[in-house]
Design a protein around this motif. Structure first.
Motif, PDB file in Angstrom:
ATOM      1  N   ILE A  53     -42.422  13.386 -20.079  1.00 54.91           N
ATOM      2  CA  ILE A  53     -43.384  13.783 -21.112  1.00 54.91           C
ATOM      3  C   ILE A  53     -44.753  13.181 -20.840  1.00 54.91           C
ATOM      4  CG2 ILE A  53     -43.868  13.737 -23.602  1.00 54.91           C
ATOM      5  CD1 ILE A  53     -40.721  13.505 -23.895  1.00 54.91           C
ATOM      6  N   THR A  54     -44.770  11.916 -20.423  1.00 58.21           N
ATOM      7  CA  THR A  54     -46.048  11.249 -20.170  1.00 58.21           C
ATOM      8  C   THR A  54     -46.442  11.274 -18.696  1.00 58.21           C
ATOM      9  OG1 THR A  54     -44.895   9.118 -20.003  1.00 58.21           O
ATOM     10  CG2 THR A  54     -45.806   9.724 -22.149  1.00 58.21           C
ATOM     11  N   ALA A  55     -45.557  11.745 -17.820  1.00 58.63           N
ATOM     12  CA  ALA A  55     -45.872  11.818 -16.393  1.00 58.63           C
ATOM     13  C   ALA A  55     -46.833  12.978 -16.133  1.00 58.63           C
ATOM     14  CB  ALA A  55     -44.592  12.005 -15.581  1.00 58.63           C
ATOM     15  N   PRO A  56     -47.590  12.923 -15.041  1.00 57.94           N
ATOM     16  CA  PRO A  56     -48.447  14.066 -14.690  1.00 57.94           C
ATOM     17  C   PRO A  56     -47.632  15.345 -14.548  1.00 57.94           C
ATOM     18  CG  PRO A  56     -48.977  12.151 -13.333  1.00 57.94           C
ATOM     19  CD  PRO A  56     -47.723  11.806 -14.088  1.00 57.94           C
ATOM     20  N   PRO A 215     -54.539  14.774 -26.492  1.00 59.63           N
ATOM     21  CA  PRO A 215     -54.757  13.339 -26.664  1.00 59.63           C
ATOM     22  C   PRO A 215     -54.367  12.614 -25.377  1.00 59.63           C
ATOM     23  CG  PRO A 215     -52.761  14.014 -27.805  1.00 59.63           C
ATOM     24  CD  PRO A 215     -53.431  15.275 -27.333  1.00 59.63           C
ATOM     25  N   ALA A 216     -55.075  11.546 -25.053  1.00 59.22           N
ATOM     26  CA  ALA A 216     -54.830  10.813 -23.814  1.00 59.22           C
ATOM     27  C   ALA A 216     -53.534  10.017 -23.910  1.00 59.22           C
ATOM     28  CB  ALA A 216     -55.998   9.883 -23.513  1.00 59.22           C
ATOM     29  N   VAL A 217     -52.719  10.120 -22.869  1.00 63.23           N
ATOM     30  CA  VAL A 217     -51.449   9.394 -22.827  1.00 63.23           C
ATOM     31  C   VAL A 217     -51.701   7.895 -22.963  1.00 63.23           C
ATOM     32  CG1 VAL A 217     -49.485   8.800 -21.359  1.00 63.23           C
ATOM     33  CG2 VAL A 217     -50.305  11.161 -21.449  1.00 63.23           C
ATOM     34  N   GLY A 218     -50.887   7.243 -23.786  1.00 62.01           N
ATOM     35  CA  GLY A 218     -50.994   5.804 -23.953  1.00 62.01           C
ATOM     36  C   GLY A 218     -51.901   5.348 -25.074  1.00 62.01           C
ATOM     37  N   THR A 219     -52.566   6.301 -25.730  1.00 63.68           N
ATOM     38  CA  THR A 219     -53.450   5.945 -26.831  1.00 63.68           C
ATOM     39  C   THR A 219     -52.708   6.050 -28.153  1.00 63.68           C
ATOM     40  OG1 THR A 219     -54.204   8.225 -27.112  1.00 63.68           O
ATOM     41  CG2 THR A 219     -55.435   6.843 -25.550  1.00 63.68           C
ATOM     42  N   PRO A 220     -53.186   5.357 -29.192  1.00 68.59           N
ATOM     43  CA  PRO A 220     -52.564   5.510 -30.515  1.00 68.59           C
ATOM     44  C   PRO A 220     -52.552   6.961 -30.986  1.00 68.59           C
ATOM     45  CG  PRO A 220     -54.014   3.598 -30.490  1.00 68.59           C
ATOM     46  CD  PRO A 220     -54.240   4.319 -29.193  1.00 68.59           C
ATOM     47  N   GLU A 221     -53.575   7.716 -30.622  1.00 61.72           N
ATOM     48  CA  GLU A 221     -53.646   9.128 -30.994  1.00 61.72           C
ATOM     49  C   GLU A 221     -52.504   9.918 -30.353  1.00 61.72           C
ATOM     50  OE1 GLU A 221     -57.548  11.609 -31.364  1.00 61.72           O
ATOM     51  OE2 GLU A 221     -56.842  11.782 -29.297  1.00 61.72           O
ATOM     52  N   PHE A 222     -52.229   9.612 -29.099  1.00 62.13           N
ATOM     53  CA  PHE A 222     -51.112  10.271 -28.415  1.00 62.13           C
ATOM     54  C   PHE A 222     -49.794   9.914 -29.086  1.00 62.13           C
ATOM     55  CE2 PHE A 222     -47.630  10.242 -25.404  1.00 62.13           C
ATOM     56  CZ  PHE A 222     -47.734  11.478 -24.787  1.00 62.13           C
ATOM     57  N   THR A 225     -49.269  11.680 -32.261  1.00 65.62           N
ATOM     58  CA  THR A 225     -49.089  13.116 -32.068  1.00 65.62           C
ATOM     59  C   THR A 225     -47.685  13.462 -31.594  1.00 65.62           C
ATOM     60  OG1 THR A 225     -51.442  13.442 -31.530  1.00 65.62           O
ATOM     61  CG2 THR A 225     -49.905  15.128 -30.752  1.00 65.62           C
ATOM     62  N   VAL A 226     -47.143  12.661 -30.683  1.00 64.06           N
ATOM     63  CA  VAL A 226     -45.959  13.060 -29.932  1.00 64.06           C
ATOM     64  C   VAL A 226     -44.658  12.439 -30.432  1.00 64.06           C
ATOM     65  CG1 VAL A 226     -44.873  13.004 -27.647  1.00 64.06           C
ATOM     66  CG2 VAL A 226     -47.305  13.550 -27.870  1.00 64.06           C
ATOM     67  N   TRP A 227     -44.659  11.140 -30.738  1.00 63.99           N
ATOM     68  CA  TRP A 227     -43.382  10.453 -30.928  1.00 63.99           C
ATOM     69  C   TRP A 227     -42.918  10.479 -32.370  1.00 63.99           C
ATOM     70  CZ3 TRP A 227     -41.816  10.726 -26.413  1.00 63.99           C
ATOM     71  CH2 TRP A 227     -42.558  10.328 -25.314  1.00 63.99           C
ATOM     72  N   ALA A 228     -41.664  10.879 -32.556  1.00 66.17           N
ATOM     73  CA  ALA A 228     -41.023  10.839 -33.869  1.00 66.17           C
ATOM     74  C   ALA A 228     -40.510   9.427 -34.136  1.00 66.17           C
ATOM     75  CB  ALA A 228     -39.873  11.846 -33.927  1.00 66.17           C
ATOM     76  N   ALA A 229     -40.036   9.208 -35.340  1.00 65.36           N
ATOM     77  CA  ALA A 229     -39.610   7.867 -35.749  1.00 65.36           C
ATOM     78  C   ALA A 229     -38.458   7.344 -34.902  1.00 65.36           C
ATOM     79  CB  ALA A 229     -39.217   7.877 -37.223  1.00 65.36           C
ATOM     80  N   ASP A 230     -37.591   8.236 -34.375  1.00 66.44           N
ATOM     81  CA  ASP A 230     -36.442   7.792 -33.591  1.00 66.44           C
ATOM     82  C   ASP A 230     -36.769   7.554 -32.128  1.00 66.44           C
ATOM     83  OD1 ASP A 230     -36.781  10.343 -32.637  1.00 66.44           O
ATOM     84  OD2 ASP A 230     -34.708  10.995 -32.981  1.00 66.44           O
ATOM     85  N   GLY A 231     -38.033   7.719 -31.746  1.00 63.16           N
ATOM     86  CA  GLY A 231     -38.429   7.531 -30.363  1.00 63.16           C
ATOM     87  C   GLY A 231     -38.380   8.790 -29.532  1.00 63.16           C
ATOM     88  N   GLY A 232     -37.890   9.888 -30.120  1.00 62.70           N
ATOM     89  CA  GLY A 232     -37.872  11.155 -29.416  1.00 62.70           C
ATOM     90  C   GLY A 232     -39.086  11.990 -29.779  1.00 62.70           C
ATOM     91  N   GLY A 307     -56.909  18.109 -38.749  1.00 61.42           N
ATOM     92  CA  GLY A 307     -56.574  16.989 -37.891  1.00 61.42           C
ATOM     93  C   GLY A 307     -55.298  17.148 -37.098  1.00 61.42           C
ATOM     94  N   ARG A 308     -54.610  18.274 -37.224  1.00 61.08           N
ATOM     95  CA  ARG A 308     -53.340  18.463 -36.507  1.00 61.08           C
ATOM     96  C   ARG A 308     -53.598  18.567 -34.995  1.00 61.08           C
ATOM     97  NH1 ARG A 308     -52.886  22.059 -40.884  1.00 61.08           N
ATOM     98  NH2 ARG A 308     -51.240  21.490 -42.380  1.00 61.08           N
ATOM     99  N   ARG A 309     -52.721  17.912 -34.242  1.00 58.14           N
ATOM    100  CA  ARG A 309     -52.793  17.964 -32.785  1.00 58.14           C
ATOM    101  C   ARG A 309     -51.410  18.236 -32.210  1.00 58.14           C
ATOM    102  NH1 ARG A 309     -57.398  15.454 -30.397  1.00 58.14           N
ATOM    103  NH2 ARG A 309     -58.708  14.312 -31.860  1.00 58.14           N
ATOM    104  N   ILE A 310     -51.406  18.707 -30.989  1.00 59.18           N
ATOM    105  CA  ILE A 310     -50.197  18.822 -30.186  1.00 59.18           C
ATOM    106  C   ILE A 310     -50.518  18.273 -28.806  1.00 59.18           C
ATOM    107  CG2 ILE A 310     -49.267  20.828 -31.422  1.00 59.18           C
ATOM    108  CD1 ILE A 310     -50.346  22.567 -29.103  1.00 59.18           C
ATOM    109  N   PHE A 311     -49.482  18.047 -28.002  1.00 59.94           N
ATOM    110  CA  PHE A 311     -49.671  17.666 -26.602  1.00 59.94           C
ATOM    111  C   PHE A 311     -49.081  18.780 -25.765  1.00 59.94           C
ATOM    112  CE2 PHE A 311     -48.171  15.364 -22.727  1.00 59.94           C
ATOM    113  CZ  PHE A 311     -49.431  15.004 -22.252  1.00 59.94           C
TER     114      PHE A 311
END
Length: 385
Positions: A53-56, A215-222, A225-232, A307-311
């Motif tokens: 998901i975060t890899a190029p 959103p840039a990978v590794g940022t709080p914004e990312f 946007t991407v991670w749910a509460a369970d880490g998925g 303010g909604r975003r997706i990756f």
């Protein structure tokens, strides 16, 4: 007079000797100079989250959706996921998968990753409700085909070597045979590297720089946007057919107005560089918005969507049938919440996006992407263990 073969070899030997004396071949001849350490391009398959998901974006990718066979219960599905987890680790490290019938095709340093996704049937077998929709509503411009939609399980393999992708998928399909059968398969390609070897956003077959607003990978914004509460996370797969013939009939300025960005650089029509902010208030000499009201860049911008975003990621595809070629984009959208993030954006684009005239979505599927796993564990262990 032409030199003889003896003279030619004599000149070559003299040149080589001269290079050694003058230093032209010192690196090759100096035994004390250590050889540069090989750089591993293997991507660690272990982690709290699935790494692709975060890899190029890979140069080559293939997605396979599976339907579970009637006799596959929770325990059988867990066995399959243990098998797949062993495959993920071996193939990601360039080693043959267990029971590999073509071990020579397992190759290291090709940045191979595998992502596993769960459809609603997996949660049903686990006795839990999927935290999201089973499928997306059909949009007005959709022309969905069963052959590209739905699925109980997903495997998404990516690498910078197509042979490695094909081989890995072959192993996953073989291991799944007692438990599940392929529902659909999609493959595509992407170029995220510029002429200078540096990473770039990449382009779709319209020629458009595709994914600038991520959103840039590794940022709080990312992370938000991407991670749910369970880490998925969740993944939406949309197969979008592009009408390149009618797109090519447009002038360049018409194409750019539909997108809202310059084709040359990906910059907004109000800027000069790809990542310049859109000026949605700017107007031209005639008083019209520089970025049209129906431009894709405007309608998909987070400021126009509360303010909604997706990756988003993607793979270009071509699908040949005889002499007929279909071209398009396998659109991949990751977000923590499909209902709250992706669907409102999709509905807005379906209602007014200028690109709807040249695009048709013919496949749609949604999957939950479970967290990653550590040594000794397996994908989906928390849900099915």
């Amino acid at each position: 007079m032409k030199p003889s073969r003896r003279q030619l070899f004599g000149y070559a030997g003299a040149a080589a000797a001269g290079a050694a004396v003058t230093g032209g071949a010192v690196v090759a001849l100096d035994k004390d100079t250590p050889a540069p350490a090989p750089v591993s391009r293997n991507i660690d398959p272990y982690g709290d989250r699935q790494p692709a998901i975060t890899a190029p974006s890979p140069r080559h990718g293939e997605l396979v959706a599976f339907n579970l066979l009637p006799g596959t219960d929770k325990a059988a599905l867990a066995r399959l996921l243990r098998l797949w987890s062993a495959d993920v680790v071996a193939l990601g490290n360039g080693r043959p998968a267990p029971g590999d019938t073509a071990p020579e095709l397992a190759t290291a340093n090709v940045a191979l990753t595998t992502t596993v996704g769960f459809g609603p049937k997996v949660f049903e077998l686990a006795g839990q409700k999927q935290a999201g929709p089973d499928e997306l509503p059909v949009m007005r411009h959709d022309r969905l085909q069963d052959g590209w939609s739905g699925g109980d399980l997903l495997i998404l393999v990516g690498a910078d070597d197509e042979l490695s992708v094909v081989h890995a998928v072959r192993r996953f399909v073989a291991d799944a045979r007692p438990f599940a059968t392929p529902a659909w398969r999609q493959s595509g390609f992407w170029n995220g590297t510029g002429p200078d070897g540096k990473p770039v956003t990449g382009r779709n077959l319209f020629g458009q720089v595709d994914g600038t607003g991520n959103p840039a990978v590794g940022t709080p914004e990312f992370d938000a946007t991407v991670w749910a509460a369970d880490g998925g996370t969740t993944l939406v797969v949309r197969r979008i057919k592009l009408n390149l013939d009618t797109w090519d009939e447009l002038t360049r300025s018409e194409q750019e107005r539909a997108i809202g960005r310059k084709l040359s650089t990906g910059a907004p029509l109000t800027g000069t560089a790809e990542h310049d902010e859109l000026d949605l208030e700017a107007r031209d000499a005639d008083g019209r918005p520089m970025i049209a009201a129906n431009a894709h860049a405007r309608l998909s911008h987070h400021s126009e969507n509360d303010g909604r975003r997706i990756f988003r990621k993607g793979l270009n595809y071509v699908h040949d049938t005889g002499t007929t070629r279909e071209s398009g984009l396998i659109f991949l959208s990751y977000q923590a919440d499909i209902t709250g993030q992706f669907f409102p954006l999709l509905a807005r684009l379906d209602a007014a996006d200028a690109l709807n005239e040249w695009t048709t979505t013919i496949g749609s599927a949604v999957f939950a992407i479970p967290p990653g796993f550590q040594p000794g564990g397996w994908i989906g262990q928390k849900l099915l263990g």
